[in-house]
Design an enzyme around this catalytic site. Sequence first.
Site, PDB file in Angstrom:
ATOM      1  N   LYS A  83       0.047   4.467  18.364  1.00 59.16           N
ATOM      2  CA  LYS A  83      -0.866   3.331  18.193  1.00 59.16           C
ATOM      3  C   LYS A  83      -0.273   2.018  18.718  1.00 59.16           C
ATOM      4  O   LYS A  83       0.935   1.924  18.971  1.00 59.16           O
ATOM      5  CB  LYS A  83      -1.216   3.206  16.700  1.00 59.16           C
ATOM      6  CG  LYS A  83      -1.966   4.435  16.141  1.00 59.16           C
ATOM      7  CD  LYS A  83      -2.448   4.186  14.713  1.00 59.16           C
ATOM      8  CE  LYS A  83      -3.190   5.404  14.170  1.00 59.16           C
ATOM      9  NZ  LYS A  83      -3.767   5.126  12.829  1.00 59.16           N
ATOM     10  N   TYR A 137     -13.259   7.288  16.134  1.00 59.44           N
ATOM     11  CA  TYR A 137     -13.155   7.279  14.668  1.00 59.44           C
ATOM     12  C   TYR A 137     -14.534   7.267  13.993  1.00 59.44           C
ATOM     13  O   TYR A 137     -14.664   6.772  12.865  1.00 59.44           O
ATOM     14  CB  TYR A 137     -12.351   6.062  14.210  1.00 59.44           C
ATOM     15  CG  TYR A 137     -10.842   6.201  14.331  1.00 59.44           C
ATOM     16  CD1 TYR A 137     -10.144   7.169  13.594  1.00 59.44           C
ATOM     17  CD2 TYR A 137     -10.109   5.357  15.155  1.00 59.44           C
ATOM     18  CE1 TYR A 137      -8.764   7.278  13.678  1.00 59.44           C
ATOM     19  CE2 TYR A 137      -8.714   5.465  15.245  1.00 59.44           C
ATOM     20  CZ  TYR A 137      -8.060   6.424  14.502  1.00 59.44           C
ATOM     21  OH  TYR A 137      -6.690   6.536  14.577  1.00 59.44           O
ATOM     22  N   ASN A 167      -0.109   2.024  11.312  1.00 55.90           N
ATOM     23  CA  ASN A 167       0.791   3.096  10.879  1.00 55.90           C
ATOM     24  C   ASN A 167       1.320   3.962  12.018  1.00 55.90           C
ATOM     25  O   ASN A 167       1.655   5.127  11.822  1.00 55.90           O
ATOM     26  CB  ASN A 167       0.144   3.930   9.769  1.00 55.90           C
ATOM     27  CG  ASN A 167      -1.099   4.669  10.240  1.00 55.90           C
ATOM     28  OD1 ASN A 167      -1.558   4.462  11.362  1.00 55.90           O
ATOM     29  ND2 ASN A 167      -1.632   5.535   9.410  1.00 55.90           N
ATOM     30  N   HIS A 196      -1.417   8.595  15.012  1.00 61.49           N
ATOM     31  CA  HIS A 196      -2.543   9.385  14.494  1.00 61.49           C
ATOM     32  C   HIS A 196      -2.302  10.840  14.875  1.00 61.49           C
ATOM     33  O   HIS A 196      -1.772  11.119  15.943  1.00 61.49           O
ATOM     34  CB  HIS A 196      -3.870   8.926  15.111  1.00 61.49           C
ATOM     35  CG  HIS A 196      -4.994   9.906  14.887  1.00 61.49           C
ATOM     36  ND1 HIS A 196      -5.720   9.942  13.718  1.00 61.49           N
ATOM     37  CD2 HIS A 196      -5.465  10.926  15.657  1.00 61.49           C
ATOM     38  CE1 HIS A 196      -6.606  10.933  13.794  1.00 61.49           C
ATOM     39  NE2 HIS A 196      -6.475  11.538  14.955  1.00 61.49           N
ATOM     40  N   GLU A 226     -10.938  16.217  19.287  1.00 60.07           N
ATOM     41  CA  GLU A 226     -10.166  15.022  19.648  1.00 60.07           C
ATOM     42  C   GLU A 226      -9.456  15.202  20.984  1.00 60.07           C
ATOM     43  O   GLU A 226      -9.347  14.260  21.765  1.00 60.07           O
ATOM     44  CB  GLU A 226      -9.177  14.686  18.532  1.00 60.07           C
ATOM     45  CG  GLU A 226      -9.883  14.210  17.258  1.00 60.07           C
ATOM     46  CD  GLU A 226      -8.933  13.820  16.139  1.00 60.07           C
ATOM     47  OE1 GLU A 226      -9.432  13.396  15.082  1.00 60.07           O
ATOM     48  OE2 GLU A 226      -7.698  13.931  16.312  1.00 60.07           O
TER      49      GLU A 226
HETATM   50  P1  CMP Z   1      -5.420   7.799  11.071  1.00 62.51           P
HETATM   51  O1  CMP Z   1      -4.688   9.067  10.800  1.00 62.51           O
HETATM   52  O2  CMP Z   1      -5.404   7.289  12.461  1.00 62.51           O
HETATM   53  O3  CMP Z   1      -6.944   7.993  10.635  1.00 62.51           O
HETATM   54  C1  CMP Z   1      -7.741   6.935  10.158  1.00 62.51           C
HETATM   55  C2  CMP Z   1      -6.984   5.676  10.007  1.00 62.51           C
HETATM   56  O4  CMP Z   1      -7.593   4.693   9.206  1.00 62.51           O
HETATM   57  C3  CMP Z   1      -5.673   5.955   9.302  1.00 62.51           C
HETATM   58  O5  CMP Z   1      -4.821   6.675  10.148  1.00 62.51           O
HETATM   59  C4  CMP Z   1      -5.224   4.561   8.937  1.00 62.51           C
HETATM   60  O6  CMP Z   1      -4.468   3.936   9.933  1.00 62.51           O
HETATM   61  C5  CMP Z   1      -6.550   3.837   8.788  1.00 62.51           C
HETATM   62  N1  CMP Z   1      -6.725   3.472   7.402  1.00 62.51           N
HETATM   63  C6  CMP Z   1      -6.816   4.300   6.338  1.00 62.51           C
HETATM   64  N2  CMP Z   1      -6.950   3.595   5.206  1.00 62.51           N
HETATM   65  C7  CMP Z   1      -6.941   2.285   5.561  1.00 62.51           C
HETATM   66  C8  CMP Z   1      -7.054   1.075   4.856  1.00 62.51           C
HETATM   67  N3  CMP Z   1      -7.191   1.057   3.526  1.00 62.51           N
HETATM   68  N4  CMP Z   1      -7.011  -0.071   5.560  1.00 62.51           N
HETATM   69  C9  CMP Z   1      -6.878  -0.057   6.904  1.00 62.51           C
HETATM   70  N5  CMP Z   1      -6.781   1.065   7.636  1.00 62.51           N
HETATM   71  C10 CMP Z   1      -6.804   2.225   6.970  1.00 62.51           C
END
Ligand code: CMP
Length: 139
Positions: free
Chosen positions: A10, A50, A113, A116, A127
Site C-alpha cells: 500500500k 474494495y 496498514n 493487503h 482480485e
Molecule cells: P485490507 O486487508 O486491505 O482490507 C480492507 C481494509 O480496510 C483493511 O485492510 C484496512 O486497511 C481498512 N480498514 C479496516 N478497518 C478500518 C478502519 N476502522 N478504519 C480505516 N480503515 C480500515
Amino acid sequence: ATERTLSIIKPDATKRNLTGKINAKFEDAGLRIVAQKRIQLTQDQAGQFYAVHKERPFFGELTEFMASGPVVVQVLEGEGAIAKNREVMGATNPADAAPGTIRAEFAESVGENSVHGSDAPETAKEEISFFFSGLELVG
Ligand code: CMP
C-alpha cells in the site's frame, strides 16, 4: 495445494521504500512473486477493488488512501499461499499483529496498514483478475 493470492503493497509502504523489505518477508516464507507491477490507482478504481466495503464507515478514507500514492500489486504463489500470506502480514490492526509480521513491523494504523492480501480462494481469483491477465503470471 499450490495456490495463488493477490497482494498489494500500500501507499504508506511504497512511500517509505519498504517494497524490498516486504518482498523479502514473502520470499523467506516460501511465497514466490509470480507477477508484480507498481501502479497508481484512481479513487474510483480503488472503490471498485474494495466494492465489498462500500457501506463501511471507513470506505471513503480507505479509497482516498489507496489512491494517495503508488501501490505494488503482486501475485504470490506457494503451498497454501492464501493462509501463508495472511500469517506473514499479521492482523489487520497493527496493534494486534504478532511480532515479526509485516504489519507489526511496518504498519502505521489500521487504515495505513502497509499490505493487503486476499482472504479466500474465490476472492483471490477475483482480485488477481482485477489487476492481471493470465499472460502476466509467470510461475
Ligand atoms: P485490507 O486487508 O486491505 O482490507 C480492507 C481494509 O480496510 C483493511 O485492510 C484496512 O486497511 C481498512 N480498514 C479496516 N478497518 C478500518 C478502519 N476502522 N478504519 C480505516 N480503515 C480500515
